[in-house]
Enzyme design. Sequence first.
Site, mmCIF file in Angstrom:
data_model
loop_
_atom_site.group_PDB
_atom_site.id
_atom_site.type_symbol
_atom_site.label_atom_id
_atom_site.label_comp_id
_atom_site.label_asym_id
_atom_site.label_seq_id
_atom_site.Cartn_x
_atom_site.Cartn_y
_atom_site.Cartn_z
ATOM 1 C CG ASP A 139 -2.096 -0.985 1.040
ATOM 2 O OD1 ASP A 139 -2.704 -0.994 -0.044
ATOM 3 O OD2 ASP A 139 -2.380 -1.753 1.973
ATOM 4 C CD GLU A 170 -4.146 2.087 -1.738
ATOM 5 O OE1 GLU A 170 -3.832 1.202 -0.923
ATOM 6 O OE2 GLU A 170 -4.695 1.841 -2.830
ATOM 7 C CG HIS A 173 -6.349 -0.003 2.409
ATOM 8 N ND1 HIS A 173 -6.456 -0.057 1.033
ATOM 9 C CD2 HIS A 173 -7.583 0.296 2.864
ATOM 10 C CE1 HIS A 173 -7.697 0.196 0.683
ATOM 11 N NE2 HIS A 173 -8.397 0.416 1.778
ATOM 12 C CE1 TYR A 177 -4.317 -6.337 4.801
ATOM 13 C CE2 TYR A 177 -3.699 -4.402 3.525
ATOM 14 C CZ TYR A 177 -4.459 -5.548 3.672
ATOM 15 O OH TYR A 177 -5.350 -5.915 2.691
ATOM 16 C CD GLU A 233 -4.535 0.121 -6.374
ATOM 17 O OE1 GLU A 233 -4.996 0.297 -5.239
ATOM 18 O OE2 GLU A 233 -4.596 0.963 -7.288
ATOM 19 C CD GLU A 267 -6.229 -1.731 -2.638
ATOM 20 O OE1 GLU A 267 -6.177 -1.112 -3.725
ATOM 21 O OE2 GLU A 267 -5.519 -1.422 -1.666
#
Length: 390
Positions: A139, A170, A173, A177, A233, A267
């Site tokens: 990302d 992003e 994201h 994670y 993506e 995405e």
Amino acid sequence: MLSVRAPLATIADQQQLHLSPLKRLSLADKENTPPTLSSARVLASKAARRIFQDSAELESKAPTKPSIEEEPLLRENPRRFVVFPIEYHDIWQMYKKAEASFWTAEEVDLSKDIQHWEALKPDERHFISHVLAFFAASDGIVNENLVERFSQEVQVTEARCFYGFQIAMENIHSEMYSLLIDTYIKDSKEREYLFNAIETMPCVKKKADWALRWIGDKEATYGERVVAFAAVEGIFFSGSFASIFWLKKRGLMPGLTFSNELISRDEGLHCDFACLMFKHLVHKPSEQRVKEIITNSVRIEQEFLTEALPVKLIGMNCTLMKQYIEFVADRLMLELGFNKIFKVENPFDFMENISLEGKTNFFEKRVGEYQRMGVMSNSTENSFTLDADF
């Protein structure tokens, strides 16, 4: 007695003249005849002409980089600082969709995941942690491209709005994670290893290097790079998304699988936007060039999930995973306006039920297809009136 005008010749000279072909050569009526060429010289001459003609044609057909002035998306736009009036309504609607889908990492409940994580097999934990490491790094790479290239190149305000919002998503994201890794992995050294996956994991580095090369490529056109990042993506993420949805099918890791729903939906929207930008281009890359970019990304993703980090670690079939990646690539080719490459079916029935809009998550109070209230509605829909019938 010999005439003084007659040439003197010996008997030997007369005999040699008698045997010579020149004696039999007749030049009658040949005054305007061009000299003849041997067959070998004729062929050589034709070949030379063909070579020069072919080289001239190649020079005339040599691909030239399209001028920025010929691309409405890229040419200088003095009105790029003001949003209204909207010129590209389809691009603006994509931005409003992204805006309506906003969420934050704090909204995902990870409290039940710890118990599930500890019950997983070592191979399953290894797979999940490495997939998360790839996602956390990738990302950031997508954002690097958006900040360094796309946002600076594109002059259309509506597209700039989308890119700005994509950068924000992003970041969320990547935060999600990183939060998942921080929650699951208790060992600090292992966490550090996963957070630096681009440098520590060859399989992740290979995918990262492919994407980074496109960011730094000064010769590649905007159209080629749009296709490349649609592949990042749409294809580089596809197999990993499917592997986490596989865990959802087994009823595992509710927080991870719900965040996966939200991120895969985002995405998917980003990939659709890349295809939309591609369709607006006047000078598109050739189908052969697009096919080359897509097949390269497919090969790298197949190697990643069947050799470097095989999905068999979580009980999935590697052959079917290869087919699924090809299926996703075909879908992307169609979206770009080209023919399928692999012509395969979706081998994972559980992925048929997962749309980009998301489905109600069994474990969560919230649903993956939620959107912010009122964002997609018109201004007239929220007006207050007193003309209702009672």
